[in-house]
Design an enzyme around this catalytic site. Sequence first.
Site, PDB file in Angstrom:
ATOM      1  N   HIS A  31       2.254  -0.261 -13.456  1.00 32.14           N
ATOM      2  CA  HIS A  31       2.889  -1.133 -12.849  1.00 32.14           C
ATOM      3  C   HIS A  31       3.905  -1.034 -13.381  1.00 32.14           C
ATOM      4  O   HIS A  31       5.104   0.081 -13.512  1.00 32.14           O
ATOM      5  CB  HIS A  31       2.512  -2.228 -14.640  1.00 32.14           C
ATOM      6  CG  HIS A  31       3.310  -3.440 -15.239  1.00 32.14           C
ATOM      7  ND1 HIS A  31       3.141  -4.227 -14.448  1.00 32.14           N
ATOM      8  CD2 HIS A  31       4.905  -3.877 -15.543  1.00 32.14           C
ATOM      9  CE1 HIS A  31       4.008  -5.517 -14.970  1.00 32.14           C
ATOM     10  NE2 HIS A  31       4.537  -4.976 -15.473  1.00 32.14           N
ATOM     11  N   ASN A  75      -4.732   1.133 -13.790  1.00 34.29           N
ATOM     12  CA  ASN A  75      -3.581   0.357 -13.636  1.00 34.29           C
ATOM     13  C   ASN A  75      -2.088   1.298 -13.157  1.00 34.29           C
ATOM     14  O   ASN A  75      -1.450   0.962 -14.146  1.00 34.29           O
ATOM     15  CB  ASN A  75      -2.995  -1.437 -13.396  1.00 34.29           C
ATOM     16  CG  ASN A  75      -2.332  -1.796 -13.130  1.00 34.29           C
ATOM     17  OD1 ASN A  75      -2.146  -2.029 -11.975  1.00 34.29           O
ATOM     18  ND2 ASN A  75      -1.805  -2.822 -13.632  1.00 34.29           N
ATOM     19  N   SER A  97       4.710   2.352 -15.222  1.00 31.66           N
ATOM     20  CA  SER A  97       3.642   2.209 -16.504  1.00 31.66           C
ATOM     21  C   SER A  97       2.447   2.500 -15.720  1.00 31.66           C
ATOM     22  O   SER A  97       2.351   1.653 -14.377  1.00 31.66           O
ATOM     23  CB  SER A  97       3.663   1.303 -17.294  1.00 31.66           C
ATOM     24  OG  SER A  97       4.709   1.131 -17.112  1.00 31.66           O
ATOM     25  N   GLU A 134       6.916   5.760  -9.022  1.00 36.00           N
ATOM     26  CA  GLU A 134       5.908   5.337  -9.020  1.00 36.00           C
ATOM     27  C   GLU A 134       5.125   6.279  -8.402  1.00 36.00           C
ATOM     28  O   GLU A 134       3.919   6.534  -8.789  1.00 36.00           O
ATOM     29  CB  GLU A 134       5.596   3.634  -8.684  1.00 36.00           C
ATOM     30  CG  GLU A 134       5.865   3.142  -9.713  1.00 36.00           C
ATOM     31  CD  GLU A 134       5.537   1.304  -8.684  1.00 36.00           C
ATOM     32  OE1 GLU A 134       4.553   1.003  -8.101  1.00 36.00           O
ATOM     33  OE2 GLU A 134       6.863   0.490  -8.787  1.00 36.00           O
ATOM     34  N   ASP A 142      -2.776  -6.401 -17.561  1.00 35.71           N
ATOM     35  CA  ASP A 142      -1.615  -5.387 -17.859  1.00 35.71           C
ATOM     36  C   ASP A 142      -1.223  -4.761 -19.595  1.00 35.71           C
ATOM     37  O   ASP A 142      -0.566  -4.559 -20.159  1.00 35.71           O
ATOM     38  CB  ASP A 142       0.198  -5.809 -17.790  1.00 35.71           C
ATOM     39  CG  ASP A 142      -0.133  -5.831 -16.439  1.00 35.71           C
ATOM     40  OD1 ASP A 142       0.246  -5.327 -15.087  1.00 35.71           O
ATOM     41  OD2 ASP A 142       1.199  -6.990 -16.099  1.00 35.71           O
ATOM     42  N   LEU A 201      -3.509  -7.304  -7.467  1.00 41.49           N
ATOM     43  CA  LEU A 201      -2.889  -9.148  -8.562  1.00 41.49           C
ATOM     44  C   LEU A 201      -3.927  -9.855  -9.237  1.00 41.49           C
ATOM     45  O   LEU A 201      -3.133 -10.756  -9.079  1.00 41.49           O
ATOM     46  CB  LEU A 201      -1.741 -10.095  -7.317  1.00 41.49           C
ATOM     47  CG  LEU A 201      -0.437  -8.627  -6.365  1.00 41.49           C
ATOM     48  CD1 LEU A 201      -0.201 -10.212  -5.861  1.00 41.49           C
ATOM     49  CD2 LEU A 201       0.032  -8.435  -7.383  1.00 41.49           C
ATOM     50  N   GLY A 210       0.465  -1.258  -0.255  1.00 38.23           N
ATOM     51  CA  GLY A 210      -0.308  -0.134  -0.039  1.00 38.23           C
ATOM     52  C   GLY A 210       0.737   1.046   0.099  1.00 38.23           C
ATOM     53  O   GLY A 210       0.173   2.073   0.542  1.00 38.23           O
ATOM     54  N   SER A 211       2.010   1.254  -0.167  1.00 40.09           N
ATOM     55  CA  SER A 211       3.107   2.868  -0.287  1.00 40.09           C
ATOM     56  C   SER A 211       2.341   3.364  -1.773  1.00 40.09           C
ATOM     57  O   SER A 211       2.370   4.433  -1.101  1.00 40.09           O
ATOM     58  CB  SER A 211       4.145   2.567  -0.859  1.00 40.09           C
ATOM     59  OG  SER A 211       4.606   1.948  -2.186  1.00 40.09           O
ATOM     60  N   ASN A 212       1.365   2.675  -2.327  1.00 38.92           N
ATOM     61  CA  ASN A 212       1.063   3.570  -3.537  1.00 38.92           C
ATOM     62  C   ASN A 212      -0.349   4.171  -3.255  1.00 38.92           C
ATOM     63  O   ASN A 212      -0.298   5.543  -3.524  1.00 38.92           O
ATOM     64  CB  ASN A 212       0.879   3.837  -4.563  1.00 38.92           C
ATOM     65  CG  ASN A 212       2.688   3.016  -5.753  1.00 38.92           C
ATOM     66  OD1 ASN A 212       2.768   4.096  -6.261  1.00 38.92           O
ATOM     67  ND2 ASN A 212       2.880   1.226  -5.906  1.00 38.92           N
TER      68      ASN A 212
HETATM   69  C1  GRF Z   1       4.135  -1.647  -6.717  1.00 32.40           C
HETATM   70  O1  GRF Z   1       5.323  -1.826  -7.677  1.00 32.40           O
HETATM   71  C2  GRF Z   1       3.162  -1.088  -8.628  1.00 32.40           C
HETATM   72  O2  GRF Z   1       3.743  -0.809  -9.551  1.00 32.40           O
HETATM   73  C3  GRF Z   1       3.048  -2.959  -8.396  1.00 32.40           C
HETATM   74  O3  GRF Z   1       2.932  -3.205  -6.841  1.00 32.40           O
HETATM   75  C4  GRF Z   1       3.610  -2.825  -6.110  1.00 32.40           C
HETATM   76  C5  GRF Z   1       2.858  -2.404  -5.219  1.00 32.40           C
HETATM   77  O4  GRF Z   1       3.497  -2.079  -3.843  1.00 32.40           O
HETATM   78  N1  GRF Z   1       1.306  -2.971  -8.624  1.00 32.40           N
HETATM   79  P1  GRF Z   1       2.680  -0.707  -3.517  1.00 32.40           P
HETATM   80  O5  GRF Z   1       1.792  -2.240  -2.699  1.00 32.40           O
HETATM   81  O6  GRF Z   1       1.953   0.401  -3.713  1.00 32.40           O
HETATM   82  O7  GRF Z   1       3.513  -0.206  -1.363  1.00 32.40           O
END
Ligand code: GRF
Length: 208
Positions: free
Chosen positions: A100, A98, A132, A170, A141, A81, A11-13
């Site tokens: 990636h 999404n 991306s 990202e 993807d 996933l 969940g860092s994004n």
């Molecule tokens: C990221 O590298 C994203 O590109 C991929 O999964 C990872 C998720 O990282 N789809 P986080 O859970 O957001 O930390």
Amino acid sequence: MQIAVLASGRGSNLESLFRSLKGHPSARIALVLSDRLEAKALDRARDLGIAAAVIPHDDPEAILSHLRAHEIDWIVLAGYLRRVPRAVVAEYPDRILNIHPALLPKFGGKGMYGERVHRAVLEAGEAESGASVHLVDEEYDRGPIVAQRRVSVEAGDTPQTLAARVLEVEHALLPEVVRAAAEGRIRVAEGRAWIESGIGAARGNAGE
Ligand code: GRF
């Protein structure tokens, strides 16, 4: 714009997107859904005060009922996933993004996630990798790429060091694309997608 983030892991994004949208006049993350009860993303969501729920990934009606209850306009997959069920894609045409961790269309597809992506990039001897953001259809993807950002592959990189370099971009790229979505600047035509102005403005989004 009400956003749902779907995440299976860390969940860092999710967190960087949340922080970047703080104070945004219209865009907010209203909901986090995960297919995994143990996903760290769920804890982060609760800590950030965002509604969160676990969903059965293969039950479109269950997913849609959460999305409807929160009046979700856009869906962002951030480390999710699973394949998004067809009925959900149909209800959100060109409104699912999404992220990636590679330069699609290379190094994507079923089973290409996490460390495997970065290992494959290194094994292929690529000079560059990156992140991306693309629109989601029923295949992993595959949907039109909206924006990309590049990083260089460095001598001595391991999947972990490369992953860390990609993750940094990202965290910048996803919020920029989501803001563009909130401002109605994502355009889609003839199977291609682009951002009208701001980052990735050039049609064909060659990246940085
Ligand atoms: C990221 O590298 C994203 O590109 C991929 O999964 C990872 C998720 O990282 N789809 P986080 O859970 O957001 O930390």
